[in-house]
Design an enzyme around this catalytic site. Sequence first.
Site, mmCIF file in Angstrom:
data_model
loop_
_atom_site.group_PDB
_atom_site.id
_atom_site.type_symbol
_atom_site.label_atom_id
_atom_site.label_comp_id
_atom_site.label_asym_id
_atom_site.label_seq_id
_atom_site.Cartn_x
_atom_site.Cartn_y
_atom_site.Cartn_z
ATOM 1 N N ARG A 15 0.795 -1.233 0.000
ATOM 2 C CA ARG A 15 0.000 0.000 0.000
ATOM 3 C C ARG A 15 0.829 1.285 0.000
ATOM 4 N NH1 ARG A 15 -3.844 -1.079 4.866
ATOM 5 N NH2 ARG A 15 -2.446 -2.833 5.241
ATOM 6 N N LYS A 22 9.212 -0.898 2.249
ATOM 7 C CA LYS A 22 8.482 -0.033 3.189
ATOM 8 C C LYS A 22 9.334 0.475 4.345
ATOM 9 C CE LYS A 22 5.061 -1.679 5.894
ATOM 10 N NZ LYS A 22 3.673 -2.024 6.261
ATOM 11 N N THR A 79 3.480 -13.644 10.722
ATOM 12 C CA THR A 79 4.404 -13.151 11.755
ATOM 13 C C THR A 79 5.078 -14.300 12.517
ATOM 14 O OG1 THR A 79 2.450 -12.906 13.162
ATOM 15 C CG2 THR A 79 3.271 -10.926 12.110
#
Length: 459
Positions: A15, A22, A79
Amino acid sequence: MALLPIILAAGQGTRMNSSLPKVLHTIGGKPMLQHVIDSCQQLDPKLIGIIVGHGADKVKGSIEVENPSWVSQAQQKGTGHAVLQAVDLMLDNDVVIIAYGDVPLIKTDTLKKLAQKLDTAVLSVLTTILDKPFGYGRIIRDDSSTIQCIVEEKDASDKEKEIAEVNTGFIAAKGEDLKRWLSQIKPNNAQGEYYLTDCIAMAVAEGGAVESVICENHLEVEGVNDRTQQAKLERAYQNKQAEKLMLSGVTLADPARLDIRGKLTAGKDVFIDINTVFIGDVSLGDNVIIQPGCVIENTKIADNTIVKTNSVVESALIGSSCEIGPFARIRPGTILNDEAKVGNFVEVKKSTIGQGSKISHLSYIGDTTMGNDVNIGAGTITCNYDGANKFQTIIGDQVFIGSDTQLVAPVTIAKGSTIGAGSTITKDTPENELTLSRSKQMTLKGWNRPIKNNKKDNT
Ligand code: UD1
Ligand code: CA
């Protein structure tokens, strides 16, 4: 007991719509991952495990860590899967703290509190209370408020979705426990992922105590998924810098219009007007004034100096009681001694300007060593470059240079020289004499201006 922070930084960050991984997007000019590493570093850890995947090489090349241990996670399967890749770093007695490369504002103190909870718990979770908990894992507690498990948004019942206490993702546990739990995690959930959060229910099932640290400031634990969140955290970070400065004795015309991308230290009674960007290491002495719209990078400015509107100062050493700008450009390698003045539309590069010397208007001074109390007339240029090499100009004390002079380097203008306006100086000048190079002025008597042949023809 050794501390072992493990930072998850393998995600792509779809996104962000970016070619940059990121975690390399910045807050306050520093990659988000670097913020997290710096907070972890202050825990004095045995090493820092960093899980990388997307853009791993770029990430490794852009980050500074004292004792890193890079762990690769080729595919992002959740995760739990990410942390599982780092089990080889964990010794049984290590206190492992899981952190996130896209949660940049996390504080060392908070991580410390999480680790300290292990005095009484087998697992500690950092939680926060949100008005809109949508999207987060919810903290499920029993009637006596004891944590039972974490349920992800996508797996939650309507009732569970009403819970406002959410998982920030940060947890701490002993190496031996974490290794045992991680090996048992199964991707049996709505997303088909290995959930790190499943460790909580496993700890509870073993009869272990799970405790929480509740984070009051949810910006501290907010992750960045897109650029609107990045901007929000950027402002939060800047507000914090502004607050620290104001409390240390700096007046800010508007704390919302200050940007520090690095480290700014300031003395007493400094005034900073709006819209200045400070980059790298900048230090300001007492009573310094920075007018609106400046960019100041890696520079030290001594007491009582004023930098006027729209000036750019980079990698320079500025003395006390100097005056810079408006619209001045000070380039790297410049030293201004005390009381020097660099005025509007003046560019100074790699030059030393002596005490009390003035370059007030429209000049270029490059590769120059200038003495004290020199006056440089408007429009003076040092011609320091012949297209291949750079040459030095030396200007002695008390020199006076008339306007619109070119000093063709290498050249030395001796102490006390006066240079007539409009001169092109190519040879060294003697001390205390007037030197000029200028064609003689003449008048052509009776000369007539040309007249247009056809006054109506405008073509
Ligand atoms: C996770 C938590 C959720 C919590 C939320 C807080 C789980 C299962 N859920 O959800 O309870 O409320 O964080 O933001 O842990 N990552 C990797 N490798 C992977 C997967 C993730 O490095 O395989 C990194 C991501 O890049 C990201 C972070 O871990 O930085 C969190 O992953 P994400 O998939 O965003 O977890 P959430 O679904 O938000
Ligand atoms: Ca997330």
